[in-house]
Design a protein around this motif. Structure first.
Motif, PDB file in Angstrom:
ATOM      1  N   VAL A  21       0.867  -1.168   0.000  1.00  0.00           N
ATOM      2  CA  VAL A  21       0.000   0.000   0.000  1.00  0.00           C
ATOM      3  C   VAL A  21       0.908   1.223   0.000  1.00  0.00           C
ATOM      4  N   ASP A  22       0.733   2.102  -0.988  1.00  0.00           N
ATOM      5  CA  ASP A  22       1.492   3.349  -1.071  1.00  0.00           C
ATOM      6  C   ASP A  22       0.495   4.477  -1.281  1.00  0.00           C
ATOM      7  N   GLY A  23       0.093   5.117  -0.192  1.00  0.00           N
ATOM      8  CA  GLY A  23      -0.946   6.151  -0.272  1.00  0.00           C
ATOM      9  C   GLY A  23      -2.267   5.529  -0.661  1.00  0.00           C
ATOM     10  N   ASP A  24      -2.779   5.895  -1.847  1.00  0.00           N
ATOM     11  CA  ASP A  24      -4.057   5.351  -2.312  1.00  0.00           C
ATOM     12  C   ASP A  24      -3.870   4.265  -3.378  1.00  0.00           C
ATOM     13  N   THR A  25      -2.620   3.749  -3.515  1.00  0.00           N
ATOM     14  CA  THR A  25      -2.329   2.766  -4.561  1.00  0.00           C
ATOM     15  C   THR A  25      -1.932   1.416  -3.967  1.00  0.00           C
ATOM     16  N   LEU A  26      -2.544   0.366  -4.498  1.00  0.00           N
ATOM     17  CA  LEU A  26      -2.215  -1.016  -4.129  1.00  0.00           C
ATOM     18  C   LEU A  26      -1.437  -1.655  -5.268  1.00  0.00           C
ATOM     19  N   THR A  27      -0.411  -2.434  -4.944  1.00  0.00           N
ATOM     20  CA  THR A  27       0.310  -3.216  -5.950  1.00  0.00           C
ATOM     21  C   THR A  27       0.497  -4.626  -5.430  1.00  0.00           C
ATOM     22  N   TRP A  28       0.329  -5.602  -6.344  1.00  0.00           N
ATOM     23  CA  TRP A  28       0.567  -6.990  -6.005  1.00  0.00           C
ATOM     24  C   TRP A  28       0.783  -7.795  -7.281  1.00  0.00           C
ATOM     25  N   SER A  29       1.342  -8.990  -7.101  1.00  0.00           N
ATOM     26  CA  SER A  29       1.560  -9.907  -8.219  1.00  0.00           C
ATOM     27  C   SER A  29       0.988 -11.261  -7.863  1.00  0.00           C
ATOM     28  N   THR A  30       0.582 -11.985  -8.875  1.00  0.00           N
ATOM     29  CA  THR A  30       0.098 -13.349  -8.687  1.00  0.00           C
ATOM     30  C   THR A  30       0.467 -14.154  -9.924  1.00  0.00           C
ATOM     31  N   ASN A  31       0.564 -15.445  -9.746  1.00  0.00           N
ATOM     32  CA  ASN A  31       0.873 -16.340 -10.863  1.00  0.00           C
ATOM     33  C   ASN A  31      -0.348 -17.161 -11.223  1.00  0.00           C
ATOM     34  N   ILE A  32      -0.569 -17.330 -12.518  1.00  0.00           N
ATOM     35  CA  ILE A  32      -1.654 -18.185 -12.989  1.00  0.00           C
ATOM     36  C   ILE A  32      -1.066 -19.305 -13.840  1.00  0.00           C
ATOM     37  N   THR A  33      -1.837 -20.367 -14.023  1.00  0.00           N
ATOM     38  CA  THR A  33      -1.400 -21.488 -14.858  1.00  0.00           C
ATOM     39  C   THR A  33      -2.314 -21.713 -16.047  1.00  0.00           C
ATOM     40  N   ASN A  34      -3.519 -21.076 -16.021  1.00  0.00           N
ATOM     41  CA  ASN A  34      -4.497 -21.296 -17.074  1.00  0.00           C
ATOM     42  C   ASN A  34      -4.910 -19.945 -17.645  1.00  0.00           C
ATOM     43  N   PRO A  35      -4.884 -19.671 -18.898  1.00  0.00           N
ATOM     44  CA  PRO A  35      -4.708 -20.616 -20.000  1.00  0.00           C
ATOM     45  C   PRO A  35      -3.250 -21.012 -20.241  1.00  0.00           C
ATOM     46  N   MET A  36      -2.305 -20.256 -19.627  1.00  0.00           N
ATOM     47  CA  MET A  36      -0.897 -20.613 -19.709  1.00  0.00           C
ATOM     48  C   MET A  36      -0.202 -19.992 -18.506  1.00  0.00           C
ATOM     49  N   PRO A  37       0.927 -20.551 -18.095  1.00  0.00           N
ATOM     50  CA  PRO A  37       1.621 -19.978 -16.939  1.00  0.00           C
ATOM     51  C   PRO A  37       2.120 -18.564 -17.224  1.00  0.00           C
ATOM     52  N   MET A  38       1.824 -17.643 -16.317  1.00  0.00           N
ATOM     53  CA  MET A  38       2.348 -16.281 -16.416  1.00  0.00           C
ATOM     54  C   MET A  38       2.136 -15.568 -15.097  1.00  0.00           C
ATOM     55  N   GLN A  39       2.930 -14.515 -14.911  1.00  0.00           N
ATOM     56  CA  GLN A  39       2.783 -13.651 -13.747  1.00  0.00           C
ATOM     57  C   GLN A  39       1.937 -12.455 -14.130  1.00  0.00           C
ATOM     58  N   LEU A  40       0.988 -12.119 -13.277  1.00  0.00           N
ATOM     59  CA  LEU A  40       0.151 -10.936 -13.448  1.00  0.00           C
ATOM     60  C   LEU A  40       0.578  -9.911 -12.407  1.00  0.00           C
ATOM     61  N   ASP A  41       0.850  -8.686 -12.845  1.00  0.00           N
ATOM     62  CA  ASP A  41       1.259  -7.606 -11.953  1.00  0.00           C
ATOM     63  C   ASP A  41       0.164  -6.550 -11.923  1.00  0.00           C
ATOM     64  N   PHE A  42      -0.419  -6.343 -10.746  1.00  0.00           N
ATOM     65  CA  PHE A  42      -1.553  -5.444 -10.561  1.00  0.00           C
ATOM     66  C   PHE A  42      -1.110  -4.118  -9.952  1.00  0.00           C
ATOM     67  N   GLN A  43      -1.759  -3.039 -10.400  1.00  0.00           N
ATOM     68  CA  GLN A  43      -1.633  -1.735  -9.768  1.00  0.00           C
ATOM     69  C   GLN A  43      -3.021  -1.109  -9.795  1.00  0.00           C
ATOM     70  N   ALA A  44      -3.530  -0.742  -8.620  1.00  0.00           N
ATOM     71  CA  ALA A  44      -4.881  -0.190  -8.532  1.00  0.00           C
ATOM     72  C   ALA A  44      -4.905   0.989  -7.585  1.00  0.00           C
ATOM     73  N   LYS A  45      -5.525   2.074  -8.037  1.00  0.00           N
ATOM     74  CA  LYS A  45      -5.703   3.273  -7.221  1.00  0.00           C
ATOM     75  C   LYS A  45      -7.119   3.273  -6.664  1.00  0.00           C
ATOM     76  N   VAL A  46      -7.233   3.442  -5.347  1.00  0.00           N
ATOM     77  CA  VAL A  46      -8.538   3.446  -4.683  1.00  0.00           C
ATOM     78  C   VAL A  46      -8.960   4.886  -4.430  1.00  0.00           C
ATOM     79  N   GLU A  47     -10.181   5.208  -4.861  1.00  0.00           N
ATOM     80  CA  GLU A  47     -10.771   6.521  -4.619  1.00  0.00           C
ATOM     81  C   GLU A  47     -12.185   6.294  -4.116  1.00  0.00           C
ATOM     82  N   GLY A  48     -12.358   6.413  -2.802  1.00  0.00           N
ATOM     83  CA  GLY A  48     -13.670   6.179  -2.202  1.00  0.00           C
ATOM     84  C   GLY A  48     -14.107   4.745  -2.394  1.00  0.00           C
ATOM     85  N   ASP A  49     -15.238   4.565  -3.088  1.00  0.00           N
ATOM     86  CA  ASP A  49     -15.773   3.219  -3.317  1.00  0.00           C
ATOM     87  C   ASP A  49     -15.450   2.692  -4.709  1.00  0.00           C
ATOM     88  N   SER A  50     -14.438   3.292  -5.361  1.00  0.00           N
ATOM     89  CA  SER A  50     -14.036   2.852  -6.704  1.00  0.00           C
ATOM     90  C   SER A  50     -12.536   2.585  -6.730  1.00  0.00           C
TER      91      SER A  50
END
Length: 97
Positions: free
Chosen positions: A48-77
């Protein structure tokens, strides 16, 4: 900014729209939670950095890959981006459930 709670998240991927039910609990500059979608439930954790969340996760379907997320939270959005390995980026949006 409080990202704590449950979120309905939509990711517009090249393979179609993916939806996730995400639960987040923040603690200082980090968070933990779960993401439940078409491919099952995964534990998530990130930063958590201020109003921004970052995280990574790995999936195997439909193929193995890492997903890197960045999301800014503003109220209920939230809005952001998911890096889909070698497939580029996909926009992310969410609403508090």
């Amino acid at each position: 900014m409080s990202a704590d709670g449950n979120w309905n998240v939509t990711i517009n991927t090249p393979m179609g729209v993916q939806t996730l039910a995400v639960s987040i609990t923040t603690a200082g500059d980090s968070f933990t939670g779960t993401a439940n979608g078409q491919m099952g439930t995964q534990e998530i954790s990130g930063k958590v950095d201020g109003d921004t969340l970052t995280w990574s996760t790995n999936i195997t379907n439909p193929m193995p890959m890492q997903l890197d997320f960045q999301a800014k939270v503003e109220g209920d959005s939230m809005s952001g981006n998911v890096k889909l390995g070698m497939f580029g980026n996909a926009p992310l949006s969410g609403q508090r459930a």
